[in-house]
Design a protein around this motif. Structure first.
Motif, short mmCIF file in Angstrom:
data_model
loop_
_atom_site.label_atom_id
_atom_site.label_comp_id
_atom_site.label_asym_id
_atom_site.label_seq_id
_atom_site.Cartn_x
_atom_site.Cartn_y
_atom_site.Cartn_z
N UNK A 147 4.21 -3.09 -6.21
CA UNK A 147 3.13 -3.15 -5.22
C UNK A 147 2.24 -4.37 -5.45
N UNK A 148 1.94 -4.65 -6.71
CA UNK A 148 1.09 -5.80 -7.02
C UNK A 148 1.77 -7.11 -6.63
N UNK A 149 3.06 -7.22 -6.95
CA UNK A 149 3.79 -8.44 -6.61
C UNK A 149 3.90 -8.61 -5.09
N UNK A 150 4.21 -7.52 -4.40
CA UNK A 150 4.33 -7.57 -2.93
C UNK A 150 2.99 -7.92 -2.29
N UNK A 151 1.92 -7.30 -2.79
CA UNK A 151 0.59 -7.58 -2.23
C UNK A 151 0.18 -9.03 -2.51
N UNK A 163 0.83 -1.21 0.00
CA UNK A 163 0.00 0.00 0.00
C UNK A 163 0.86 1.26 0.00
N UNK A 164 1.98 1.22 0.72
CA UNK A 164 2.88 2.38 0.78
C UNK A 164 3.51 2.66 -0.57
N UNK A 165 3.76 1.60 -1.35
CA UNK A 165 4.35 1.79 -2.68
C UNK A 165 3.46 2.61 -3.60
N UNK A 166 2.17 2.66 -3.31
CA UNK A 166 1.26 3.43 -4.16
C UNK A 166 1.49 4.94 -4.03
N UNK A 167 2.10 5.37 -2.91
CA UNK A 167 2.35 6.80 -2.72
C UNK A 167 3.38 7.32 -3.72
#
Length: 486
Positions: A44-48, A20-24
């Motif tokens: 972000x997608x891979x981490x999520x 979620x933080x990567x979206x910033x």
């Protein structure tokens, strides 16, 4: 063997928060029209995805808390796993003068999360806004993370004398999860509030809004990442230099005391023995060195005081911002700053290093020992503040000193074995273990960079940064066979 399910579940939650933080920075890059926005979205997608799969497979209830063995295992695993995934934007991002392999990306990320501030990036002035913000966010998250660990986890694990700082958020039983959520929320609010105030002050002093945000995130976290290769030297504004010095100092004081001050104990900061010793020590270093700089190099005293205060506070608080290359001030200054690298700030702050309270305890031990030599039958109380020091606290602090300097010696020798010269090896080892940032010499000094070091040295220094940030014991205990035998 510890039960891994709760550990994996907590790590999964951390990974989802990281995604979620990567979206910033993705949103920031998109706003600036930078291509790295897609890199952050893919990361972000891979981490999520990994975090979600891990959460589903390891789902469990945590009402019972964690055992001590689970807490020892969780802390370094969380830091390492977070760094492994947070490195993805660095590896696949676009940089003007450097192509990062995974060793470089992991080093940069570990330096950020541990708030060390050592960097392999070159050409920061031309780097995309998303990457610059991502580095700052990693340090800010690492700063609040280590405050939580220092208050809630390390005292319960009896690490390095940290049991002195048990609070109602440090469980006294065999469970480690904090019970006082109010304290955690209050500290987070203070940390966030100080960051906002810091950014506003930087903006008023002449930084752009983006520069102010990035430097506010890395000042309160004692991190030191900047938006320019010349760090704070990019800003020729004496008022700004004093503001940066003030907020670096603010980040190195115990955040629990800020909470107490705001809840009515107006003198909580000054009454604390650690804070008084810390501020007195800083004054005792800054004033003589400022006078010496004035007399030897002809600076005006106001300029000397500003230069020395900035650099001393930057090193002692382990922030690592650079303004001037103090290695050009002569051998005396180099020796002083090398010694300051070991000191560190207060416990319960974002600063690294050995920490002031341990030096206080060691002074008490030495004083008592000398008094016993003079008066063999005398009884001399050993106190820290107004509290009697228990034998387990004294033993923990003494062992910490022995372990720190053993780790320092081993790391220095290992770096020399990898082909680095002595000055680079010795300063890199301490700057990693103490989470300071810049070292000494032409390669990694205040005007240098870690990009030219071999990958093997970067992996070793990444481990050293983790060791120093988690107070050594928390990591090294995992290498004992007895830990895994139940």
């Amino acid at each position: 063997m510890p039960n891994f399910r709760p550990i994996l579940f907590i790590i999964a939650i951390v990974l989802l928060a990281l995604a979620a933080t990567m979206l910033i920075p993705a949103a920031v890059d998109y706003a600036y029209g930078n291509p790295d926005a897609r890199i952050f979205l893919y990361s972000a997608a891979f981490t999520a995805g990994c975090g979600g799969a891990l959460a589903w497979s390891a789902r469990c209830h945590l009402q019972g808390g964690l055992s001590l063995r689970q807490a020892f295992l969780l802390t370094p695993l969380t830091w390492t796993t977070t760094a492994a995934f947070a490195a993805l934007p660095f590896q696949f991002g676009h940089f003007p003068d450097l192509s990062l392999n995974y060793a470089n990306a992991f080093f940069e990320t570990m330096s950020g999360l541990t708030t060390t501030g050592s960097t392999v990036l070159v050409g920061l002035d031309l780097t995309t806004e998303g990457i610059l913000l991502w580095r700052a966010l990693l340090q800010w998250l690492g700063g609040i993370g280590i405050i939580g660990v220092a208050i809630a986890v390390l005292p319960a694990l009896r690490v390095g004398g940290m049991q002195l700082f048990r609070t109602e958020s440090s469980d006294r039983s065999q469970k480690v999860l904090p019970r006082a959520q109010q304290i955690a929320k209050a500290i987070t609010a203070v940390y966030t509030g100080l960051t906002v105030i810091c950014g506003f002050c930087y903006w008023l002093a002449g930084m752009t809004p983006f520069e102010a945000v990035v430097h506010a995130l890395t000042s309160l976290s004692s991190g030191g990442f900047s938006t320019s290769d010349s760090s704070i030297g990019h800003f020729e504004n004496p008022v700004l230099h004093w503001l940066v010095t003030l907020f670096m100092l603010a980040g190195s004081l115990p955040f629990v005391l800020y909470v107490r001050t705001l809840t009515g104990q107006r003198d909580a900061l000054w009454r604390d023995s650690q804070v008084r010793t810390y501020l007195t020590f800083l004054a005792a270093v800054i004033l003589p060195l400022s006078i010496w700089l004035t007399l030897k190099y002809g600076y005006g005293f106001a300029d000397s005081l500003r230069l020395v205060a900035f650099n001393v506070v930057s090193v002692v608080t382990t922030t690592g911002y650079a303004y001037t290359d103090y290695s050009l001030w002569g051998n005396l200054a180099v020796g002083v700053f090398f010694g300051l690298t070991f000191i560190g700030g207060c416990t319960g702050s974002t600063a690294g290093g050995i920490k002031i309270f341990r030096f206080e305890v060691m002074v008490t031990v030495l004083r008592t020992h000398f008094l016993h030599l003079i008066y063999p039958r005398g009884v001399f109380p050993r106190q820290y503040g107004n509290r009697q020091l228990d034998d387990d606290v004294l033993g923990s602090v003494i062992v910490f000193f022995a372990l720190f300097f053993t780790a320092y010696s081993v790391t220095t020798i290992a770096l020399m074995a990898l082909g680095l010269d002595f000055i680079t090896s010795a300063s890199a080892a301490v700057t990693a273990l103490a989470n300071v940032g810049p070292g000494l010499g032409d390669v990694i000094g205040p005007a240098g960079n870690f990009s030219t070091l071999p990958d093997s040295a970067k992996w070793l220094l990444s481990l050293a940064m983790l060791l120093g940030r988690l107070e050594l014991f928390t990591v090294l205990v995992l290498f004992m066979p007895q830990f895994w035998r139940g």
